[in-house]
Design a protein around this motif. Structure first.
Motif, PDB file in Angstrom:
ATOM      1  N   GLN A   8     -15.047  11.884 -18.645  1.00 17.66           N
ATOM      2  CA  GLN A   8     -15.045  11.027 -19.842  1.00 17.66           C
ATOM      3  C   GLN A   8     -14.403   9.677 -19.543  1.00 17.66           C
ATOM      4  O   GLN A   8     -13.742   9.102 -20.382  1.00 17.66           O
ATOM      5  CB  GLN A   8     -14.286  11.725 -20.973  1.00 17.66           C
ATOM      6  CG  GLN A   8     -14.922  13.022 -21.443  1.00 17.66           C
ATOM      7  CD  GLN A   8     -13.987  13.807 -22.326  1.00 17.66           C
ATOM      8  OE1 GLN A   8     -12.898  14.191 -21.920  1.00 17.66           O
ATOM      9  NE2 GLN A   8     -14.405  14.051 -23.559  1.00 17.66           N
TER      10      GLN A   8
ATOM     11  N   PHE B 190     -20.178  11.902 -19.298  1.00 16.96           N
ATOM     12  CA  PHE B 190     -19.762  11.835 -20.683  1.00 16.96           C
ATOM     13  C   PHE B 190     -19.384  10.386 -21.031  1.00 16.96           C
ATOM     14  O   PHE B 190     -19.712   9.468 -20.306  1.00 16.96           O
ATOM     15  CB  PHE B 190     -18.597  12.794 -20.943  1.00 16.96           C
ATOM     16  CG  PHE B 190     -19.020  14.242 -21.077  1.00 16.96           C
ATOM     17  CD1 PHE B 190     -18.937  14.911 -22.291  1.00 16.96           C
ATOM     18  CD2 PHE B 190     -19.525  14.936 -19.983  1.00 16.96           C
ATOM     19  CE1 PHE B 190     -19.328  16.238 -22.423  1.00 16.96           C
ATOM     20  CE2 PHE B 190     -19.924  16.260 -20.093  1.00 16.96           C
ATOM     21  CZ  PHE B 190     -19.834  16.917 -21.316  1.00 16.96           C
TER      22      PHE B 190
ATOM     23  N   GLY C  97     -23.606  14.345 -20.789  1.00 22.27           N
ATOM     24  CA  GLY C  97     -22.670  14.665 -21.855  1.00 22.27           C
ATOM     25  C   GLY C  97     -23.048  13.958 -23.141  1.00 22.27           C
ATOM     26  O   GLY C  97     -23.424  12.786 -23.130  1.00 22.27           O
TER      27      GLY C  97
ATOM     28  N   GLU D  96     -21.224  14.101 -26.879  1.00 22.80           N
ATOM     29  CA  GLU D  96     -20.296  14.655 -27.874  1.00 22.80           C
ATOM     30  C   GLU D  96     -20.820  14.415 -29.283  1.00 22.80           C
ATOM     31  O   GLU D  96     -21.092  13.269 -29.669  1.00 22.80           O
ATOM     32  CB  GLU D  96     -18.919  14.016 -27.713  1.00 22.80           C
ATOM     33  CG  GLU D  96     -18.295  14.193 -26.338  1.00 22.80           C
ATOM     34  CD  GLU D  96     -17.867  15.609 -26.023  1.00 22.80           C
ATOM     35  OE1 GLU D  96     -18.479  16.560 -26.551  1.00 22.80           O
ATOM     36  OE2 GLU D  96     -16.923  15.772 -25.241  1.00 22.80           O
TER      37      GLU D  96
ATOM     38  N   TYR E 117     -19.409  14.401 -32.085  1.00 24.97           N
ATOM     39  CA  TYR E 117     -18.565  13.648 -33.021  1.00 24.97           C
ATOM     40  C   TYR E 117     -18.608  12.151 -32.746  1.00 24.97           C
ATOM     41  O   TYR E 117     -17.933  11.375 -33.439  1.00 24.97           O
ATOM     42  CB  TYR E 117     -17.118  14.158 -32.968  1.00 24.97           C
ATOM     43  CG  TYR E 117     -16.446  14.107 -31.617  1.00 24.97           C
ATOM     44  CD1 TYR E 117     -15.831  12.952 -31.159  1.00 24.97           C
ATOM     45  CD2 TYR E 117     -16.425  15.237 -30.796  1.00 24.97           C
ATOM     46  CE1 TYR E 117     -15.214  12.903 -29.917  1.00 24.97           C
ATOM     47  CE2 TYR E 117     -15.814  15.199 -29.555  1.00 24.97           C
ATOM     48  CZ  TYR E 117     -15.209  14.033 -29.123  1.00 24.97           C
ATOM     49  OH  TYR E 117     -14.603  14.005 -27.886  1.00 24.97           O
TER      50      TYR E 117
ATOM     51  N   TYR F 243     -24.396  10.230 -30.094  1.00 22.20           N
ATOM     52  CA  TYR F 243     -24.755  11.509 -29.500  1.00 22.20           C
ATOM     53  C   TYR F 243     -26.259  11.767 -29.494  1.00 22.20           C
ATOM     54  O   TYR F 243     -26.791  12.323 -28.518  1.00 22.20           O
ATOM     55  CB  TYR F 243     -23.974  12.649 -30.154  1.00 22.20           C
ATOM     56  CG  TYR F 243     -24.622  13.400 -31.293  1.00 22.20           C
ATOM     57  CD1 TYR F 243     -25.460  14.478 -31.054  1.00 22.20           C
ATOM     58  CD2 TYR F 243     -24.342  13.078 -32.625  1.00 22.20           C
ATOM     59  CE1 TYR F 243     -26.015  15.207 -32.096  1.00 22.20           C
ATOM     60  CE2 TYR F 243     -24.883  13.792 -33.667  1.00 22.20           C
ATOM     61  CZ  TYR F 243     -25.726  14.860 -33.392  1.00 22.20           C
ATOM     62  OH  TYR F 243     -26.274  15.581 -34.430  1.00 22.20           O
TER      63      TYR F 243
ATOM     64  N   ALA G  58     -21.729  19.490 -24.474  1.00 22.76           N
ATOM     65  CA  ALA G  58     -20.872  18.934 -25.518  1.00 22.76           C
ATOM     66  C   ALA G  58     -19.723  19.891 -25.797  1.00 22.76           C
ATOM     67  O   ALA G  58     -19.865  21.110 -25.653  1.00 22.76           O
ATOM     68  CB  ALA G  58     -21.663  18.685 -26.804  1.00 22.76           C
ATOM     69  N   HIS G  59     -18.571  19.320 -26.199  1.00 22.05           N
ATOM     70  CA  HIS G  59     -17.469  20.130 -26.711  1.00 22.05           C
ATOM     71  C   HIS G  59     -17.783  20.493 -28.156  1.00 22.05           C
ATOM     72  O   HIS G  59     -18.013  19.609 -28.986  1.00 22.05           O
ATOM     73  CB  HIS G  59     -16.161  19.339 -26.663  1.00 22.05           C
ATOM     74  CG  HIS G  59     -15.666  19.049 -25.283  1.00 22.05           C
ATOM     75  ND1 HIS G  59     -16.123  17.986 -24.539  1.00 22.05           N
ATOM     76  CD2 HIS G  59     -14.733  19.682 -24.514  1.00 22.05           C
ATOM     77  CE1 HIS G  59     -15.497  17.971 -23.367  1.00 22.05           C
ATOM     78  NE2 HIS G  59     -14.652  18.989 -23.331  1.00 22.05           N
TER      79      HIS G  59
ATOM     80  N   ILE H 143     -17.059  19.065 -36.554  1.00 19.19           N
ATOM     81  CA  ILE H 143     -18.108  19.545 -35.650  1.00 19.19           C
ATOM     82  C   ILE H 143     -18.848  20.744 -36.240  1.00 19.19           C
ATOM     83  O   ILE H 143     -20.054  20.887 -36.029  1.00 19.19           O
ATOM     84  CB  ILE H 143     -17.511  19.881 -34.267  1.00 19.19           C
ATOM     85  CG1 ILE H 143     -17.065  18.581 -33.593  1.00 19.19           C
ATOM     86  CG2 ILE H 143     -18.512  20.619 -33.392  1.00 19.19           C
ATOM     87  CD1 ILE H 143     -16.408  18.770 -32.241  1.00 19.19           C
TER      88      ILE H 143
END
Length: 533
Positions: free
Chosen positions: A192, A219, A259, A261, A263, A267, A283-284, A291
């Motif tokens: 990241q 990411f 990546g 994410e 949020y 994305y 993705a987390h 989320i």
């Protein structure tokens, strides 16, 4: 990045941390093969040298007499057997193999098994190791040691934005070598830190120089979308250049994952770019940042700004804590892979590691170490944490089915109670499941003839293990990184008799310490060796 360059022998890492910026031809030159490349060599005795030119096409060596834990039901396990390697691939597994004049690695008293696979590790944070051992994800306003400093505010929004490309490089390299030393032969590096194309190239070069198998996770630029830092970042658009320049082939030691994410406002664009490039999209997925409702929309094919984005078998989700039944059912139905970081999730308030939910759906996770700012990426810790956490929950569930008084203080588990995890289960999570989740199970994850030789040799004669009574049990319940004697990646011996090869660790440590000092100073955070004690 050509296949030839990706398979080169890593250098000694004794040059400046700016060396990654040199031209490809300079950094990628392979070491010339000697005149005796295919000549017979004497057996390597204990304390001797590793097989010469290991991993080179045509070079053979054999691991003799070890207890072989193949992680492939079709191959089976052996109390004593051999593994024959030629070039980068496994040729055969079994007792008393004929190997001609191949070099011999004596594996008697050792356990031979596939290397561990980490499906989620933020290697760029290596310079910040142990900074956040008390911290949680986000400041909860409690005023406690857990509330300040925290991961989101300090690691992502304070430290990460000040990284230079050379800081990225040394953290990625040092962290990767440390896990290689631990027997983790494959990683998904969740990077990241893409403040510029130079930062991205530094991260990739470090993965190559580490010499282990890796999936480079492209990411975001941490902080850019939230506090407006690093406006020169080119995420996610630079993925096109990165894929073309560094990853033109799928047959490389280092590959790429996109990546995205959920949020972050970019994305949907990131997911679409990843899918256009034929990449996995990771993705987390966890409790904060709204989320859960976002995943519910994705589960219904209504995600993103367009309202048409959905899940697919190309998705790899990390954590999956705190999600709804709707989200979970869609994950199962669409073949989404799930990476669980048991120790970190329990420690940093991500939510309950979702192993019971996964068992109820007939799913299995891979394992991930996550962040060294809080806890070790050691994979013996990952396996033991997974098994202990699940058994704690299930054992208490079973005890609660009784009355805690005679005659029902030790009840028989009621129908529908989740089965306890066994050592074989967490070994599977740590090896072949990781390979499947990174789309690498055709190459690694088990000792299967035809796969590439990602092998670790574990010392079962050591004082913390002997006498050996149960091979899987010894690996999971008793061992630690000191038992990792030899590590092989794609046929090349990278660690031998307890020592990493071709690595100048004192010099690298000096570079890492200098990088740490710069990061703290630039971020305006005082260095305090007794922080939050």
């Amino acid at each position: 990045m050509s296949k030839r360059r990706d398979e080169r022998i890593p250098g000694s890492h004794s040059a400046s941390r700016r060396d990654f910026l040199k031209a490809t031809a300079a950094t990628g030159a392979a070491v010339a093969a000697g005149p005796n490349l295919f000549a017979a060599r004497p057996a390597a005795a204990d304390g001797g040298d590793p097989p010469a030119d290991s991993g080179r096409p045509g070079r053979r060596y054999i691991l003799r007499g070890g207890s072989v834990l193949s992680m492939d039901p079709k191959v089976g396990d052996f109390a004593q057997a051999d593994v024959l390697v030629q070039g980068k691939k496994i040729l055969a597994v079994g007792p008393n193999l004929h190997a001609g004049d191949a070099d011999v690695i004596d594996a008697h008293g050792r356990i031979v098994m596939p290397g561990f696979i980490d499906t989620h590790h933020h290697q760029f944070e290596t310079a910040l190791r142990s900074f956040l051992t008390n911290g949680i994800l986000i400041n909860d306003g409690s005023g406690t040691l857990s509330a300040n400093p925290t991961y989101f505010e300090f690691i992502l929004l304070t430290f990460a934005p000040v990284y230079r490309p050379e800081d990225v490089y040394i953290s990625e390299l040092f962290g990767g070598l440390a896990q290689l030393d631990d027997g983790v032969t494959t990683v998904h590096d969740v990077s990241q830190i893409h403040h510029s194309p130079q930062h991205s190239d530094a991260a990739i070069q470090a993965l190559l120089d580490t010499g282990r198998r890796a999936a480079f996770g492209y990411f975001e630029s941490a902080g850019a979308a939230i506090i407006g830092s690093n406006p020169g970042n080119q995420y996610p658009d630079d993925a096109v250049r990165i894929k073309k320049q560094w990853f033109p082939s799928s047959d490389q030691l280092v590959t790429m994952i996109m990546g995205g994410e959920v949020y972050l406002p970019t994305y949907e664009k990131a997911w679409k770019i990843g899918r256009q490039l034929g990449l996995q999209v990771a993705a987390h997925i966890l409790s904060p940042f709204s989320i859960r409702p976002t995943l519910d929309l994705l589960a219904q094919g209504k995600g993103g700004d367009s309202g048409t984005l959905g899940l697919g078998p190309d998705n790899l989700f990390i954590h999956m804590t705190g999600m709804s039944d709707l989200g979970w059912q869609a994950v199962k139905d669409h073949g989404v892979q799930v990476s669980v970081a048991f120790p970190i999730e329990m420690n940093m308030r991500h939510g309950m590691p979702p192993i019971i939910k996964m068992q109820s759906l007939g799913l299995e996770p891979s394992l991930s170490s996550d962040v060294e700012v809080t806890m070790t990426p050691d994979f013996f810790t990952q396996m033991r944490s997974a098994m202990t956490m699940q058994r704690l929950v299930v054992n208490q569930m079973i005890l609660g089915q009784g009355a805690f008084t005679p005659p029902s203080q030790w009840p028989t588990p009621a129908p529908g109670t989740p089965p306890l995890l066994y050592v074989r289960d967490v070994l599977r999570f740590a090896t072949i499941n990781g390979a499947k989740h990174l789309r690498l199970d055709g190459k690694t994850g088990s000792l299967t003839p035809g796969k590439e030789a990602d092998i670790i040799i574990l010392d079962a004669t050591a004082i913390n293990v002997a006498p050996l009574n149960n091979v899987p049990g010894a690996v999971v319940a008793l061992m630690d990184r000191t038992n990792v004697e030899t590590v092989i990646v794609a046929g090349k011996v990278r660690k031998w008799k307890g020592r990493l090869l071709d690595v100048d660790l004192p010099h690298l440590r000096q570079q890492l310490e200098a990088s740490r000092d710069f990061i703290f100073a630039k971020a305006g955070v005082p260095q305090n060796l007794f922080l939050s004690t």
